[in-house]
Design a protein around this motif. Structure first.
Motif, PDB file in Angstrom:
ATOM      1  N   LEU A 275       9.033 -36.005 -55.663  1.00 31.47           N
ATOM      2  CA  LEU A 275       8.908 -37.447 -55.342  1.00 31.47           C
ATOM      3  C   LEU A 275       7.497 -37.649 -55.523  1.00 31.47           C
ATOM      4  O   LEU A 275       7.160 -38.878 -55.701  1.00 31.47           O
ATOM      5  N   GLY A 276       6.560 -36.823 -55.196  1.00 30.79           N
ATOM      6  CA  GLY A 276       5.172 -37.025 -55.341  1.00 30.79           C
ATOM      7  C   GLY A 276       4.297 -37.892 -54.172  1.00 30.79           C
ATOM      8  O   GLY A 276       3.335 -38.352 -54.390  1.00 30.79           O
ATOM      9  N   VAL A 277       5.145 -38.097 -53.118  1.00 29.05           N
ATOM     10  CA  VAL A 277       4.651 -38.697 -51.855  1.00 29.05           C
ATOM     11  C   VAL A 277       4.814 -37.863 -50.415  1.00 29.05           C
ATOM     12  O   VAL A 277       5.889 -37.013 -50.739  1.00 29.05           O
ATOM     13  N   PRO A 278       4.112 -37.914 -49.673  1.00 22.84           N
ATOM     14  CA  PRO A 278       4.441 -37.214 -48.169  1.00 22.84           C
ATOM     15  C   PRO A 278       5.645 -37.370 -47.773  1.00 22.84           C
ATOM     16  O   PRO A 278       5.957 -38.670 -47.360  1.00 22.84           O
ATOM     17  N   LEU A 279       6.405 -36.450 -47.567  1.00 24.10           N
ATOM     18  CA  LEU A 279       7.917 -36.749 -46.990  1.00 24.10           C
ATOM     19  C   LEU A 279       8.008 -37.218 -45.746  1.00 24.10           C
ATOM     20  O   LEU A 279       8.812 -38.120 -45.125  1.00 24.10           O
ATOM     21  N   HIS A 280       6.855 -36.977 -44.752  1.00 23.80           N
ATOM     22  CA  HIS A 280       6.961 -37.288 -43.403  1.00 23.80           C
ATOM     23  C   HIS A 280       6.521 -38.924 -43.532  1.00 23.80           C
ATOM     24  O   HIS A 280       6.872 -39.654 -42.346  1.00 23.80           O
ATOM     25  N   GLU A 281       5.922 -39.249 -44.481  1.00 25.24           N
ATOM     26  CA  GLU A 281       5.647 -40.752 -44.657  1.00 25.24           C
ATOM     27  C   GLU A 281       6.840 -41.679 -44.964  1.00 25.24           C
ATOM     28  O   GLU A 281       7.192 -42.689 -44.586  1.00 25.24           O
ATOM     29  N   GLY A 312      18.270 -48.678 -52.909  1.00 24.64           N
ATOM     30  CA  GLY A 312      17.157 -49.691 -52.882  1.00 24.64           C
ATOM     31  C   GLY A 312      15.874 -49.475 -51.835  1.00 24.64           C
ATOM     32  O   GLY A 312      15.083 -49.518 -52.033  1.00 24.64           O
ATOM     33  N   ALA A 313      16.374 -49.025 -50.656  1.00 27.54           N
ATOM     34  CA  ALA A 313      15.436 -48.697 -49.556  1.00 27.54           C
ATOM     35  C   ALA A 313      14.397 -47.451 -50.017  1.00 27.54           C
ATOM     36  O   ALA A 313      13.237 -47.614 -49.901  1.00 27.54           O
ATOM     37  N   LEU A 314      15.249 -46.570 -50.681  1.00 29.77           N
ATOM     38  CA  LEU A 314      14.263 -45.246 -51.206  1.00 29.77           C
ATOM     39  C   LEU A 314      13.229 -45.778 -52.222  1.00 29.77           C
ATOM     40  O   LEU A 314      12.075 -45.408 -52.150  1.00 29.77           O
ATOM     41  N   MET A 315      13.976 -46.669 -53.267  1.00 28.17           N
ATOM     42  CA  MET A 315      12.979 -47.088 -54.259  1.00 28.17           C
ATOM     43  C   MET A 315      11.801 -48.039 -53.622  1.00 28.17           C
ATOM     44  O   MET A 315      10.596 -47.668 -53.916  1.00 28.17           O
ATOM     45  N   ASN A 316      11.992 -48.827 -52.902  1.00 30.09           N
ATOM     46  CA  ASN A 316      10.968 -49.813 -52.101  1.00 30.09           C
ATOM     47  C   ASN A 316      10.017 -48.777 -51.516  1.00 30.09           C
ATOM     48  O   ASN A 316       8.617 -49.061 -51.541  1.00 30.09           O
ATOM     49  N   ALA A 317      10.417 -47.827 -50.558  1.00 26.11           N
ATOM     50  CA  ALA A 317       9.450 -46.999 -49.843  1.00 26.11           C
ATOM     51  C   ALA A 317       8.687 -46.219 -50.725  1.00 26.11           C
ATOM     52  O   ALA A 317       7.461 -46.111 -50.534  1.00 26.11           O
ATOM     53  N   LEU A 318       9.259 -45.726 -51.875  1.00 25.75           N
ATOM     54  CA  LEU A 318       8.243 -44.848 -52.762  1.00 25.75           C
ATOM     55  C   LEU A 318       7.523 -45.738 -53.429  1.00 25.75           C
ATOM     56  O   LEU A 318       6.127 -45.395 -53.642  1.00 25.75           O
ATOM     57  N   LEU A 319       7.889 -47.110 -53.958  1.00 25.88           N
ATOM     58  CA  LEU A 319       6.622 -48.033 -54.428  1.00 25.88           C
ATOM     59  C   LEU A 319       5.669 -48.375 -53.362  1.00 25.88           C
ATOM     60  O   LEU A 319       4.508 -48.519 -53.959  1.00 25.88           O
ATOM     61  N   GLY A 320       6.045 -48.513 -52.083  1.00 24.62           N
ATOM     62  CA  GLY A 320       5.190 -49.140 -51.183  1.00 24.62           C
ATOM     63  C   GLY A 320       4.161 -47.656 -51.049  1.00 24.62           C
ATOM     64  O   GLY A 320       2.719 -48.141 -50.776  1.00 24.62           O
ATOM     65  N   LEU A 321       4.544 -46.547 -50.862  1.00 22.32           N
ATOM     66  CA  LEU A 321       3.711 -45.500 -50.629  1.00 22.32           C
ATOM     67  C   LEU A 321       2.738 -45.163 -51.703  1.00 22.32           C
ATOM     68  O   LEU A 321       1.629 -44.795 -51.470  1.00 22.32           O
ATOM     69  N   ARG A 322       3.290 -45.359 -53.175  1.00 23.81           N
ATOM     70  CA  ARG A 322       2.467 -45.151 -54.164  1.00 23.81           C
ATOM     71  C   ARG A 322       1.255 -46.278 -54.399  1.00 23.81           C
ATOM     72  O   ARG A 322       0.305 -46.028 -54.706  1.00 23.81           O
ATOM     73  N   ALA A 323       1.732 -47.535 -53.731  1.00 25.93           N
ATOM     74  CA  ALA A 323       0.757 -48.731 -53.632  1.00 25.93           C
ATOM     75  C   ALA A 323      -0.369 -48.257 -52.895  1.00 25.93           C
ATOM     76  O   ALA A 323      -1.806 -48.499 -53.067  1.00 25.93           O
ATOM     77  N   VAL A 324      -0.039 -47.493 -51.761  1.00 24.93           N
ATOM     78  CA  VAL A 324      -1.120 -47.194 -50.564  1.00 24.93           C
ATOM     79  C   VAL A 324      -1.954 -46.242 -51.173  1.00 24.93           C
ATOM     80  O   VAL A 324      -3.092 -46.390 -51.032  1.00 24.93           O
TER      81      VAL A 324
END
Length: 324
Positions: A275-281, A312-324
């Motif tokens: 996934l490329g993002v911190p899982l705890h986030e 949808g919630a998963l994709m939004n969360a991934l996009l949000g974390l990538r943006a940060v």
């Protein structure tokens, strides 16, 4: 070694939980009805006679070959302890395997070795496997290996494509472990069983497994679940969910790949992705996935297939974390 599991933790259940392999098209209503009718005011039969007879008839074996367990995890611990006395030696594990198998071996002072190590006296197989959800690559050789072998077939009812290399003849030579709660979307009910191999040489094993079991492996809810498992209504419901899971899987994996995320193929309604993002986030945003480090696969996560709202919630969360 610390136990690692998916599902609720000290913070409770995540709103969108991809971390367990419970059938997201569930729960099974026929099984729920059986649970509602369970008599919680009385002890169950400690020998679980009716359960053993029903499961034996379904599998085409004698009831004496059914080993009742409080859960698949409890069976792993008990079987490892029994085999330590009856067949001491190393324990062979798949390259990526459920951590409880290694934990049980270490607790008994046993060495863990690779799946094809000829020195092992206990071998664990899983088909389909977890966390990858792929076919067991060692089935052919292990059928002829010495010592005791356990085939974890917990995910077999959720197979979405292909056929297992473990046919009826191969399974008759090993202990085959079943835990229907995942397939029925009822993981809160802890109940499992194994079908023991045929042959007089396994009688000491069956006696030892019985002697080391608690007086009541199952509560009334576990009894109800296992009695419902082979019923026509439950099996027809399960078969009907597989098409839904296939459709959801295509949508979920395609959406992840559209974000440039690496997804590994599987034959199950769960798979691994980087996934490329911190899982705890992700967890802080109400989305939980399963860290696969304890499976020997660091840097990856296991995700179960979920309905569209959760996707949808998963994709939004991934996009949000990538943006940060």
């Amino acid at each position: 070694m610390t136990a690692r599991h998916g599902g609720p933790d000290a913070r409770g259940a995540a709103r969108f939980d991809f971390s367990t392999n419970s059938n997201a098209a569930g729960p099974c209503e026929a099984a729920l009805q059986a649970l509602r009718q369970a008599d919680l005011t009385r002890y169950p039969d400690p020998a679980h006679t009716a359960v053993c007879e029903a499961l034996a008839a379904w599998h085409g074996v004698v009831p004496a070959r059914i080993v009742i367990a409080a859960s698949a995890s409890e069976f792993i611990q008990r079987f490892t302890a029994v085999s330590t006395r009856l067949a001491p030696g190393a324990v062979a594990l798949p390259l990526h395997a459920y951590g409880d198998c290694a934990r049980a071996a270490v607790a008994c002072g046993r060495e863990c070795v690779q799946a094809d190590d000829p020195a092992a006296t206990l071998r664990w197989c899983c088909d389909p496997s977890s966390p990858l959800g792929v076919d067991d690559p060692h089935s052919t050789g292990i059928r002829r290996a010495p010592g005791a072998t356990v085939l974890d077939a917990v995910y077999a009812p959720l197979r979405l494509q292909g056929r297992s290399a473990w046919d009826a003849a191969a399974q008759a030579a090993v202990f085959t472990l079943h835990s229907p709660n995942k397939a029925l979307g009822l993981t809160g009910v802890r109940a499992a069983y194994a079908v023991a191999p045929a042959g007089e040489e396994w009688q000491p094993w069956l006696l030892a497994l019985q002697a080391t079991a608690p007086s009541w492996p199952l509560g009334a809810d576990g009894v109800a679940l296992l009695l419902a498992w082979p019923s026509v209504a439950v099996q027809e419901w399960l078969a009907g969910t597989l098409d839904t899971l296939r459709e959801w899987k295509v949508l979920q994996t395609s959406a992840l790949q559209a974000l440039g995320i690496e997804v590994r193929d599987s034959v199950t309604p769960f798979f691994c992705a980087r996934l490329g993002v911190p899982l705890h986030e992700l967890r802080a945003l109400g989305v939980q996935v399963r860290d696969t480090t304890s499976f020997g696969l660091p840097g990856w996560a296991r995700l179960s297939v979920q309905p569209l709202a959760a996707q949808g919630a998963l994709m939004n969360a991934l996009l949000g974390l990538r943006a940060v």
